[in-house]
Design a protein around this motif. Structure first.
Motif, PDB file in Angstrom:
ATOM      1  N   ASN A   1     132.965 153.474 115.219  1.00  0.00           N
ATOM      2  CA  ASN A   1     131.800 154.480 115.559  1.00  0.00           C
ATOM      3  C   ASN A   1     130.532 154.045 115.525  1.00  0.00           C
ATOM      4  O   ASN A   1     130.321 153.206 114.437  1.00  0.00           O
ATOM      5  N   ASP A   2     129.617 154.045 116.180  1.00  0.00           N
ATOM      6  CA  ASP A   2     128.410 153.483 115.861  1.00  0.00           C
ATOM      7  C   ASP A   2     127.301 154.408 115.115  1.00  0.00           C
ATOM      8  O   ASP A   2     127.008 155.482 115.684  1.00  0.00           O
ATOM      9  N   PRO A   3     126.898 153.995 113.785  1.00  0.00           N
ATOM     10  CA  PRO A   3     126.253 155.001 112.877  1.00  0.00           C
ATOM     11  C   PRO A   3     124.502 155.107 113.593  1.00  0.00           C
ATOM     12  O   PRO A   3     123.983 156.245 113.389  1.00  0.00           O
ATOM     13  N   ALA A   4     124.332 154.184 114.727  1.00  0.00           N
ATOM     14  CA  ALA A   4     123.025 154.613 115.277  1.00  0.00           C
ATOM     15  C   ALA A   4     123.148 155.834 116.154  1.00  0.00           C
ATOM     16  O   ALA A   4     122.072 156.175 116.469  1.00  0.00           O
ATOM     17  N   ASP A   5     124.271 156.289 116.432  1.00  0.00           N
ATOM     18  CA  ASP A   5     124.454 157.679 117.331  1.00  0.00           C
ATOM     19  C   ASP A   5     124.179 158.740 116.491  1.00  0.00           C
ATOM     20  O   ASP A   5     123.860 159.952 116.884  1.00  0.00           O
ATOM     21  N   ILE A   6     124.100 158.633 114.808  1.00  0.00           N
ATOM     22  CA  ILE A   6     124.248 159.688 113.908  1.00  0.00           C
ATOM     23  C   ILE A   6     123.063 160.699 114.329  1.00  0.00           C
ATOM     24  O   ILE A   6     123.129 161.749 114.562  1.00  0.00           O
TER      25      ILE A   6
ATOM     26  N   VAL B   1     128.853 168.592 123.123  1.00  0.00           N
ATOM     27  CA  VAL B   1     129.625 167.454 123.463  1.00  0.00           C
ATOM     28  C   VAL B   1     128.365 166.283 123.470  1.00  0.00           C
ATOM     29  O   VAL B   1     127.381 166.669 124.459  1.00  0.00           O
ATOM     30  N   VAL B   2     128.259 165.093 122.658  1.00  0.00           N
ATOM     31  CA  VAL B   2     127.335 164.208 122.858  1.00  0.00           C
ATOM     32  C   VAL B   2     128.146 163.013 123.227  1.00  0.00           C
ATOM     33  O   VAL B   2     128.924 162.514 122.474  1.00  0.00           O
ATOM     34  N   GLU B   3     127.606 162.046 124.319  1.00  0.00           N
ATOM     35  CA  GLU B   3     128.110 160.949 124.448  1.00  0.00           C
ATOM     36  C   GLU B   3     127.497 159.736 123.609  1.00  0.00           C
ATOM     37  O   GLU B   3     126.356 159.896 123.165  1.00  0.00           O
ATOM     38  N   VAL B   4     128.564 159.086 122.891  1.00  0.00           N
ATOM     39  CA  VAL B   4     128.257 158.175 122.005  1.00  0.00           C
ATOM     40  C   VAL B   4     128.840 156.838 122.244  1.00  0.00           C
ATOM     41  O   VAL B   4     129.617 156.666 123.214  1.00  0.00           O
ATOM     42  N   ASN B   5     128.353 155.777 121.702  1.00  0.00           N
ATOM     43  CA  ASN B   5     129.050 154.309 121.618  1.00  0.00           C
ATOM     44  C   ASN B   5     130.509 154.206 120.994  1.00  0.00           C
ATOM     45  O   ASN B   5     130.642 154.858 120.261  1.00  0.00           O
TER      46      ASN B   5
ATOM     47  N   LEU C   1     132.816 160.265 110.439  1.00  0.00           N
ATOM     48  CA  LEU C   1     132.820 159.050 111.187  1.00  0.00           C
ATOM     49  C   LEU C   1     134.091 158.099 110.680  1.00  0.00           C
ATOM     50  O   LEU C   1     134.238 158.065 109.396  1.00  0.00           O
ATOM     51  N   ASP C   2     134.699 157.247 111.648  1.00  0.00           N
ATOM     52  CA  ASP C   2     135.778 156.430 110.921  1.00  0.00           C
ATOM     53  C   ASP C   2     135.193 155.406 110.278  1.00  0.00           C
ATOM     54  O   ASP C   2     134.231 154.840 110.443  1.00  0.00           O
ATOM     55  N   ALA C   3     136.209 154.642 109.387  1.00  0.00           N
ATOM     56  CA  ALA C   3     135.555 153.648 108.605  1.00  0.00           C
ATOM     57  C   ALA C   3     135.626 152.205 109.436  1.00  0.00           C
ATOM     58  O   ALA C   3     135.667 151.279 108.892  1.00  0.00           O
TER      59      ALA C   3
END
Length: 248
Positions: A102-107, A198-202, A96-98
């Motif tokens: 990117n929302d870590p809750a999506d991991i 493919v997974v939709e993320v925040n 993920l980008d720094a």
């Protein structure tokens, strides 16, 4: 994937993101604690601010999952990811980008999809930022770029620029390494015969710092690299082994 043996390495490439270090790492720890065993391989790509100092501060405060890495000088995002994956201890890689967008809750939901894949197969679980927090001009450029890339490479993802991805370390190490390769991970995994999910993320607003990328510069190198990936796709040969005799 076998949950009992699942170990995750979160690889973060970064340059001059000192204000985003703590929020991103704390969010990752919150998202993954008690779900999987994990480490955070944070690669400081030649920053000239206190990015690396922030990593040391967080370790001193007790976040033991951090593996800090520092390049002497900046060599780019793809090489930073490559460094991180090579040093990673986990069999499953999360990137993920720094910048905190990117929302870590999506991991966890990307990891859940990874665990559904047959053990030993090549795959990439790719995030899709359906509702991007960018300017209308940037969204327009990205839409055009994604359309061109998808048409030429048939990579099975509408948003290859999303930094949030999950794949086996073993899969990544099979890929041809070149500068800017991170932009084409789904296409390169497909080239191996791998599966793309493919997974939709925040997509979050950037709270600190500024973008490191110029859209015109990105377009220029993107076109050159895209033709290179097309060249690689046309020359791949995938062997299907139907029998092997190991008695001799």
């Amino acid at each position: 994937m076998n949950k009992k043996t699942l170990d995750v390495s979160v690889v973060i490439p970064a340059k001059n993101e000192e204000e985003n270090v703590a929020p991103v790492i704390e969010a990752i720890v919150s998202a993954l604690t008690d779900k999987v065993s994990f480490e955070i391989v944070y690669v400081d790509d030649g920053s000239d601010d206190q990015t690396y100092g922030e990593l040391q501060r967080l370790i001193a405060q007790g976040i033991e999952q951090i593996t800090p890495v520092k390049h002497r000088y900046s060599v780019g995002q793809s090489t930073a990811i490559h460094t991180g994956v090579q040093l990673a201890q986990g069999q499953l890689i999360v990137t993920l980008d720094a910048d905190g967008q990117n929302d870590p809750a999506d991991i966890p939901k990307l990891i859940d999809q990874a665990m559904l894949q047959p053990f030993g197969t090549d795959f990439c679980i790719a995030g899709f930022r359906k509702n991007r927090k960018d300017t209308s001009w940037k969204r327009f450029q990205s839409k055009i770029a994604n359309k061109v890339r998808s048409t030429l490479l048939h990579d099975g993802t509408p948003d290859t620029g999303c930094g949030l991805k999950v794949f086996p370390k073993s899969t990544f190490l099979k890929l041809p390494y070149f500068n800017h390769m991170h932009r084409f991970l789904p296409a390169l995994v497909r080239r191996l015969g791998g599966h793309i999910v493919v997974v939709e993320v925040n997509h979050l607003d950037r709270q600190h710092g500024v973008s490191k990328y110029n859209m015109l510069g990105r377009l220029g190198v993107g076109l050159i690299d895209m033709f290179g990936v097309m060249w690689l796709q046309r020359r791949v040969k995938i062997a299907e082994v139907v029998s092997v005799n190991q008695d001799n």
